[in-house]
Design a protein around this motif. Structure first.
Motif, short mmCIF file in Angstrom:
data_model
loop_
_atom_site.label_atom_id
_atom_site.label_comp_id
_atom_site.label_asym_id
_atom_site.label_seq_id
_atom_site.Cartn_x
_atom_site.Cartn_y
_atom_site.Cartn_z
N LEU A 1 0.81 -1.23 0.00
CA LEU A 1 0.00 0.00 0.00
C LEU A 1 0.84 1.27 0.00
N ALA A 2 2.06 1.19 -0.55
CA ALA A 2 2.89 2.39 -0.70
C ALA A 2 2.31 3.27 -1.81
N PRO A 3 2.77 4.52 -1.90
CA PRO A 3 2.16 5.46 -2.86
C PRO A 3 2.05 4.96 -4.29
N LYS A 4 3.08 4.28 -4.82
CA LYS A 4 3.06 3.85 -6.21
C LYS A 4 2.63 2.39 -6.41
N SER A 5 2.37 1.67 -5.32
CA SER A 5 1.96 0.27 -5.46
C SER A 5 0.52 0.02 -5.04
N ARG A 6 -0.11 0.98 -4.38
CA ARG A 6 -1.45 0.71 -3.83
C ARG A 6 -2.52 0.55 -4.91
N ARG A 7 -2.22 0.97 -6.14
CA ARG A 7 -3.22 0.81 -7.20
C ARG A 7 -3.44 -0.67 -7.55
N LEU A 8 -2.44 -1.52 -7.23
CA LEU A 8 -2.56 -2.97 -7.42
C LEU A 8 -2.27 -3.63 -6.07
N PRO A 9 -3.23 -3.60 -5.15
CA PRO A 9 -2.94 -3.97 -3.76
C PRO A 9 -2.67 -5.44 -3.52
N ASN A 10 -2.85 -6.28 -4.53
CA ASN A 10 -2.60 -7.72 -4.37
C ASN A 10 -1.44 -8.21 -5.21
N SER A 11 -0.66 -7.29 -5.76
CA SER A 11 0.33 -7.67 -6.78
C SER A 11 1.75 -7.51 -6.27
N ARG A 12 2.48 -8.63 -6.26
CA ARG A 12 3.89 -8.62 -5.88
C ARG A 12 4.45 -10.03 -6.05
N LEU A 13 5.74 -10.15 -6.09
CA LEU A 13 6.37 -11.44 -5.88
C LEU A 13 6.29 -11.70 -4.39
N LYS B 1 27.63 -8.45 -18.92
CA LYS B 1 26.72 -7.43 -19.42
C LYS B 1 25.37 -7.63 -18.74
N GLN B 2 24.68 -6.51 -18.49
CA GLN B 2 23.37 -6.55 -17.83
C GLN B 2 22.50 -5.42 -18.34
N THR B 3 21.19 -5.58 -18.13
CA THR B 3 20.26 -4.49 -18.36
C THR B 3 19.02 -4.71 -17.52
N PHE B 4 18.25 -3.64 -17.32
CA PHE B 4 16.97 -3.68 -16.59
C PHE B 4 15.85 -3.28 -17.54
N SER B 5 14.77 -4.05 -17.55
CA SER B 5 13.55 -3.62 -18.24
C SER B 5 12.86 -2.55 -17.42
N GLU B 6 11.89 -1.90 -18.04
CA GLU B 6 11.02 -1.04 -17.25
C GLU B 6 10.13 -1.90 -16.35
N THR B 7 9.50 -1.27 -15.37
CA THR B 7 8.65 -1.97 -14.42
C THR B 7 7.42 -2.54 -15.11
N SER B 8 7.10 -3.80 -14.81
CA SER B 8 5.87 -4.39 -15.34
C SER B 8 4.66 -3.68 -14.75
N PRO B 9 3.70 -3.28 -15.58
CA PRO B 9 2.48 -2.65 -15.05
C PRO B 9 1.55 -3.66 -14.38
N LEU B 10 1.88 -4.96 -14.47
CA LEU B 10 1.02 -6.01 -13.92
C LEU B 10 1.55 -6.55 -12.61
N THR B 11 2.87 -6.56 -12.43
CA THR B 11 3.48 -7.19 -11.25
C THR B 11 4.38 -6.26 -10.46
N PHE B 12 4.72 -5.10 -11.00
CA PHE B 12 5.70 -4.16 -10.44
C PHE B 12 7.13 -4.71 -10.49
#
Length: 365
Positions: A105-117, A323-334
């Motif tokens: 329920l943090a400011p940027k995660s509360r819109r998907l309150p059941n979503s996380r690893l 070598k490494q890279t990061f994708s953008e944040t998934s809008p479904l899982t964060f």
């Protein structure tokens, strides 16, 4: 820890190493050595209306394939797998309370309150002995005894106050990797693996990284050590970004558990650095999942052409060893996907320069 203490707090490894050595001895004395092995399963929970899309997203951005889908009294689960890697259960709750909700329920995660690893599941050689010993040491589980599910027995901790993650433990009684159990029914869902040739170069889960508060880094690592056979290995400090990447390992060849924290505690969004800022915005949670990747330049180009967006270009080189890279944040899982390749005789795990660039990239979230 009060506000004054938090302002004065600074992490270092000396006390952690002392306590980690004590934890190793405590595990041995308790009879826990050898009871818990490597990572078997990762459980990701999403909102019910996002379940199919979240499973499809992983199928399109990793080497995972769909194995089965089932429903039990509490959830629907899509099982994704790849030979040589931990399995993935992409799930949604259909009834019952969500014990992870306070961490979502943090400011940027509360819109998907059941979503996380939510949960990391480790293979257990003798789950009854493990549960008995841990309960004697004061560990709480979500059930009094392991669940007897026919093909396997299972027990799980509540979410950790230091990470927001739970740890599960599984002892297989039947076919390993078959999660459809005696209290569940198979569903006829079908997912087609996208016909993208570069996906075969995205291999096993290499590590995940959980964001933890600076002042709770040691407790998070020690708690994890107390429940598994993992040991604290090393930490990379990036002072300019107020960030520490700490690595716990079972062996050089196994999946690694990574904890990322601040060096000093959070003060405000302008001065605390991207790691502590992420925790403020998204809460305690897994930030990224890293997949070992062959032909990483071609994979990176292929994912881009397929529409994936990235927080950073490929960092590192054959001369650097990886070598490494990061994708953008998934809008479904964060979750962020990391793609990582280590070259030839590189005998390290990370390099300071790569850690710095990847940490800086997370400030875009």
């Amino acid at each position: 820890m009060d506000q004054v203490e938090r302002k004065r707090f600074v992490n270092d490894d000396s006390r952690l190493r002392e306590r980690a050595a004590e934890m190793v001895e405590s595990r041995r004395a308790a009879g826990l050595d050898g009871l818990v092995g490597g990572l078997e399963t990762v459980i990701i929970c999403v909102e019910p209306h996002n379940l199919r899309a979240a499973a499809g997203e992983l199928l399109r951005t990793t080497g995972l394939s769909h194995r089965e889908t089932y429903e039990d009294a509490a959830r629907v689960a899509c099982v994704l797998g790849l030979e040589g890697s931990a399995d993935f259960l992409v799930t949604c709750r259909t009834r019952g309370e969500n014990p992870f909700l306070p961490y979502n329920l943090a400011p940027k995660s509360r819109r998907l309150p059941n979503s996380r690893l939510e949960t990391f599941v480790y293979k257990c050689r003798d789950i009854d002995a493990f549960a008995r010993i841990q309960k004697e040491r004061g560990v709480r589980f979500m059930t009094e005894e392991p669940l007897r599910l026919g093909s396997y027995d299972y027990i799980q901790t509540p979410p950790s106050p230091y990470t927001g993650n739970a740890l599960g433990f599984i002892q297989w009684r039947g076919e390993e990797g078959r999660y459809l159990h005696d209290r569940a029914r198979a569903l006829t869902w079908r997912f087609e693996k996208p016909d993208l040739p570069f996906l075969s170069d995205i291999r096993q889960l290499d590590h995940t990284a959980t964001r933890v508060k600076a002042e709770e880094r040691d407790e998070a690592i020690l708690e994890f050590m107390s429940l598994t056979g993992y040991d604290f290995d090393f930490a990379i400090y990036v002072e300019s970004l107020n960030s520490i990447t700490s690595v716990a390992r079972l062996s050089r060849d196994d999946y690694a558990q990574v904890f990322t924290s601040g060096i000093t505690a959070f003060t405000d969004l302008d001065h605390s650095g991207p790691t502590e800022k992420y925790i403020h915005n998204y809460g305690l949670r897994v930030h990224h999942m890293a997949f070992h990747t062959e032909n990483i330049d071609e994979v990176f180009a292929g994912l881009k052409a397929d529409g994936m967006k990235f927080l950073v270009e490929l960092v590192g080189s054959p001369e650097d060893g990886l070598k490494q890279t990061f994708s953008e944040t998934s809008p479904l899982t964060f979750l962020v996907n990391e793609y990582i390749h280590r070259y030839g005789d590189f005998d390290g795990f990370f390099t300071r320069s790569n850690v710095t660039e990847l940490t800086r990239a997370t400030d875009k979230q």
